[in-house]
Design an enzyme around this catalytic site. Structure first.
Site, PDB file in Angstrom:
ATOM      1  N   TRP A   1       0.864  -1.139   0.143  1.00  0.00           N
ATOM      2  CA  TRP A   1      -0.012  -0.111   0.113  1.00  0.00           C
ATOM      3  C   TRP A   1       0.862   1.099  -0.149  1.00  0.00           C
ATOM      4  CZ3 TRP A   1      -1.865   3.109   5.255  1.00  0.00           C
ATOM      5  CH2 TRP A   1      -2.620   3.403   4.314  1.00  0.00           C
TER       6      TRP A   1
ATOM      7  N   ASP B   1       0.058  -4.771  10.135  1.00  0.00           N
ATOM      8  CA  ASP B   1      -1.523  -4.182   9.487  1.00  0.00           C
ATOM      9  C   ASP B   1      -1.854  -5.149   9.086  1.00  0.00           C
ATOM     10  OD1 ASP B   1      -2.183  -1.926   8.551  1.00  0.00           O
ATOM     11  OD2 ASP B   1      -0.813  -1.667   6.856  1.00  0.00           O
TER      12      ASP B   1
ATOM     13  N   LYS C   1     -12.505  -0.651   7.108  1.00  0.00           N
ATOM     14  CA  LYS C   1     -13.565  -2.000   6.083  1.00  0.00           C
ATOM     15  C   LYS C   1     -14.366  -2.922   7.180  1.00  0.00           C
ATOM     16  CE  LYS C   1      -9.937  -0.306   3.648  1.00  0.00           C
ATOM     17  NZ  LYS C   1      -9.763   0.220   2.886  1.00  0.00           N
TER      18      LYS C   1
HETATM   19  C1  LIG Z   1      -3.348  -2.331   3.901  1.00  0.00           C
HETATM   20  C2  LIG Z   1      -3.442  -0.688   4.336  1.00  0.00           C
HETATM   21  N1  LIG Z   1      -3.104  -0.474   5.885  1.00  0.00           N
HETATM   22  C3  LIG Z   1      -3.945   0.533   6.165  1.00  0.00           C
HETATM   23  C4  LIG Z   1      -5.041   1.009   5.425  1.00  0.00           C
HETATM   24  C5  LIG Z   1      -5.973   1.997   5.963  1.00  0.00           C
HETATM   25  O1  LIG Z   1      -6.943   2.694   6.411  1.00  0.00           O
HETATM   26  P1  LIG Z   1      -7.482   3.448   7.003  1.00  0.00           P
HETATM   27  O2  LIG Z   1      -6.251   4.662   7.116  1.00  0.00           O
HETATM   28  O3  LIG Z   1      -8.688   3.916   6.616  1.00  0.00           O
HETATM   29  O4  LIG Z   1      -7.388   2.644   8.672  1.00  0.00           O
HETATM   30  C6  LIG Z   1      -5.437   0.815   4.554  1.00  0.00           C
HETATM   31  C7  LIG Z   1      -6.432   1.201   3.501  1.00  0.00           C
HETATM   32  O5  LIG Z   1      -6.829   0.748   2.600  1.00  0.00           O
HETATM   33  C8  LIG Z   1      -4.703  -0.861   3.833  1.00  0.00           C
HETATM   34  O6  LIG Z   1      -4.911  -0.744   2.634  1.00  0.00           O
END
Ligand SMILES: Cc1ncc(COP(=O)(O)O)c(C=O)c1O
Length: 409
Positions: free
Chosen positions: A136, A217, A253
Site C-alpha cells: 500500500w 498492519d 473496512k
Molecule cells: C494495507 C492497508 N493498511 C492501512 C490502511 C488504512 O486505512 P484507514 O486509515 O482507512 O484505516 C489501508 C487502507 O486502504 C490499507 O489497505
C-alpha cells in the site's frame, strides 16, 4: 509597494494515485463507467453500505443521557481499547491477561501507522523499516515521514502471480538486527496474496532468529474471509508464541467506519512495566500530533463489541459482505473464461480481500481507463468491491479488449 505572492512558489502536488482515480471517476460522465479504484465496500447496486449494527449503535449512543462530548484522554476511550485488543488478539490471550499490551486509540489504520512510526523512530530508532514490494503506497511515505529508513523486501512474483517467498526470506535474513518488518495480517494490499501457514512459519523463524521487530498492519480483519478469528491467525500466532511486536488496527473496512477514523495501535511488550512505559511514550507522540483522538467512532465500535447480540449481527453482515466479494471473483473468472481471454486468470479467485492484482500492464490499464471507463490503478490493481452482477460482464469485456489490443511487453 510590490504585491508579493507569498505562496506563489508552491507547485501543484501530483494527484494521489488512489484518491486521484476516485476523482477522475467522479468527473467521467460515461454511462457504463466502473470504479475499480475504490478502497471501500460497495453493494451490488454500487452504493456505499452502512452496517445495521452501526446504525443501532448510533441510536443507542444518541439515546444515552450519560454521554457527553468531553475530550478523551490521549490514549483514547478505555472501553474501546480493551474491546479492540480482545477482538484482535482473541479471548484468553496471555499477553492481555498479563497486562503487557500497550493500546492507544488512533485515527484509523493510517493514523495508527503514523503514531507507530513516530513512536519507533523516537524510542527505538530501528536501522531500517522493511515493507513488501509492492505494498500500500502510504506505507513508504508514512515511515519516511517519521524519519525512518525504508527498504523493501520482495513479495510478488509476476511469473506465478503469487508470493516470492524465497526472495522475501533471503532479504529478511540479511536485514540488520532490530530492523522493523512490516507485514500485512491478511488480504495483502495490493496483491490479494497472503502467505500460507507454512510460509508464515518460515517468516516467523527468520524474524525470531535475526531478532527483527514485526509490525503487523491489520486493515481487513473479518473482511478477507468473513471470519474474524481466521483473519487474525498470524498476529495471534506471533503474540501467543512470545513475539514482541506492534499492530496497527483499522475499523474502516470491517465496520464500514471509513469516515469515523477509528483504529488502534497495540504494542505487545515483554512485561507489564514495559507496557506502561511504552504507553506513556506513545501518549506523548499523540499529544504532540493531535492531543487526543475523536470520540464518535470509538463509541460506535465499543457499543457493538460490548453487546454479544450486536456483535453477532455485525459478524453476520461482515460475512455477507466478504461473500459478495468472493462471489464476484468467481463471476469475473467465469466471464473471462467464457470470453477466452488469453492467459491463466485463476489468480482472480485464489487472491483474497478487497483487491485483485490482475497482472495487467500499465498500457493495458490505460486502455481499461481510457477506452472502457474502468477506473483502476496503473499497477493492475482492481477493487473487487467495484464489481457487481450488473457490470461484471462489461469489466470482463474491457479486460479482453485490453489484453487483445495491447499485448504484454
Ligand atoms: C494495507 C492497508 N493498511 C492501512 C490502511 C488504512 O486505512 P484507514 O486509515 O482507512 O484505516 C489501508 C487502507 O486502504 C490499507 O489497505
Amino acid at each position: 509597494m510590490e504585491d508579493l505572492n507569498v505562496f506563489g512558489h508552491i507547485k501543484l502536488a501530483p494527484p494521489d494515485p488512489i484518491l486521484g482515480t476516485a476523482e477522475a471517476f467522479k468527473k467521467d460522465t460515461h454511462a457504463d463507467k466502473v470504479n475499480l479504484g475504490v478502497g471501500a465496500y460497495r453493494t451490488d447496486e454500487a452504493k456505499p453500505y452502512i452496517f445495521k449494527a452501526v446504525k443501532e449503535a448510533e441510536k443507542r449512543i444518541l439515546a444515552d443521557p450519560t454521554l457527553n462530548k468531553e475530550y478523551l484522554p490521549m490514549r483514547g476511550l478505555d472501553s474501546f481499547n480493551s474491546l479492540a485488543r480482545e477482538l484482535l488478539l482473541g479471548k484468553g490471550c496471555a499477553a492481555i491477561a498479563e497486562n503487557r499490551v500497550a493500546t492507544i486509540q488512533c485515527i484509523s489504520g493510517t493514523g495508527s501507522l503514523r503514531v507507530g512510526a513516530e513512536f519507533l523512530k523516537v524510542n527505538v530508532n530501528p536501522p531500517a523499516v522493511y515493507v513488501s514490494s509492492p505494498t500500500w503506497g502510504n506505507h513508504l511515505t508514512i515511515f519516511k515521514k517519521a524519519g525512518c529508513i525504508v527498504r523493501e523486501y520482495p513479495y510478488w512474483k509476476p511469473e506465478t502471480r503469487g508470493i516470492d517467498i524465497e526472495g522475501m526470506l533471503n532479504t529478511l535474513s540479511s536485514a540488520p538486527i532490530g530492523a522493523v518488518i512490516l507485514l500485512h495480517v491478511c488480504a495483502h494490499n495490493p496483491t490479494g496474496v497472503d502467505p500460507t501457514p507454512q510460509q508464515w512459519d518460515q517468516i516467523q523463524n527468520v524474524i525470531t532468529q535475526k531478532r527483527l521487530i514485526p509490525y503487523f498492519d491489520s486493515a481487513y480483519q473479518g473482511f478477507a474471509s468473513g471470519d474474524l478469528e481466521r483473519d487474525a491467525y498470524v498476529v495471534r500466532k506471533f503474540v501467543n508464541e512470545g513475539s514482541q511486536c506492534l499492530v496497527s488496527q483499522s475499523f474502516a473496512k470491517n465496520m464500514g467506519l471509513y469516515g469515523e477514523r477509528i483504529g488502534a495501535l497495540h504494542i505487545i511488550c515483554r512485561n507489564k512495566v514495559t507496557a506502561e512505559h511504552v504507553l506513556s511514550q506513545a501518549e506523548i507522540v499523540v499529544r504532540q500530533m493531535y492531543s487526543n483522538p475523536p470520540l464518535h467512532g470509538a463509541l460506535i465500535a465499543s457499543v457493538i463489541l460490548a453487546d454479544p447480540a450486536l456483535t453477532q449481527s455485525w459478524k453476520v453482515e461482515l460475512k455477507a459482505i466478504s461473500e459478495r466479494i468472493i462471489q464476484m471473483r468467481v463471476r469475473l473468472l467465469e466471464e473471462l473464461i467464457k470470453l477466452k481471454v488469453p492467459g491463466d486468470w485463476t489468480h482472480i479467485t485464489s487472491q483474497i480481500g478487497m483487491f485483485s492484482y490482475t497482472g495487467l500492464t500499465s498500457q493495458q490499464c490505460e486502455n481499461m481507463i481510457n477506452k472502457w471507463h474502468c477506473y483502476m490503478l496503473k499497477n493492475g490493481r482492481i477493487s473487487m468491491s467495484g464489481i457487481n452482477t450488473k457490470n461484471v460482464a462489461y469489466v470482463a469485456r474491457a479486460i479482453k479488449h485490453s489484453v487483445d489490443h495491447s499485448p504484454k511487453l
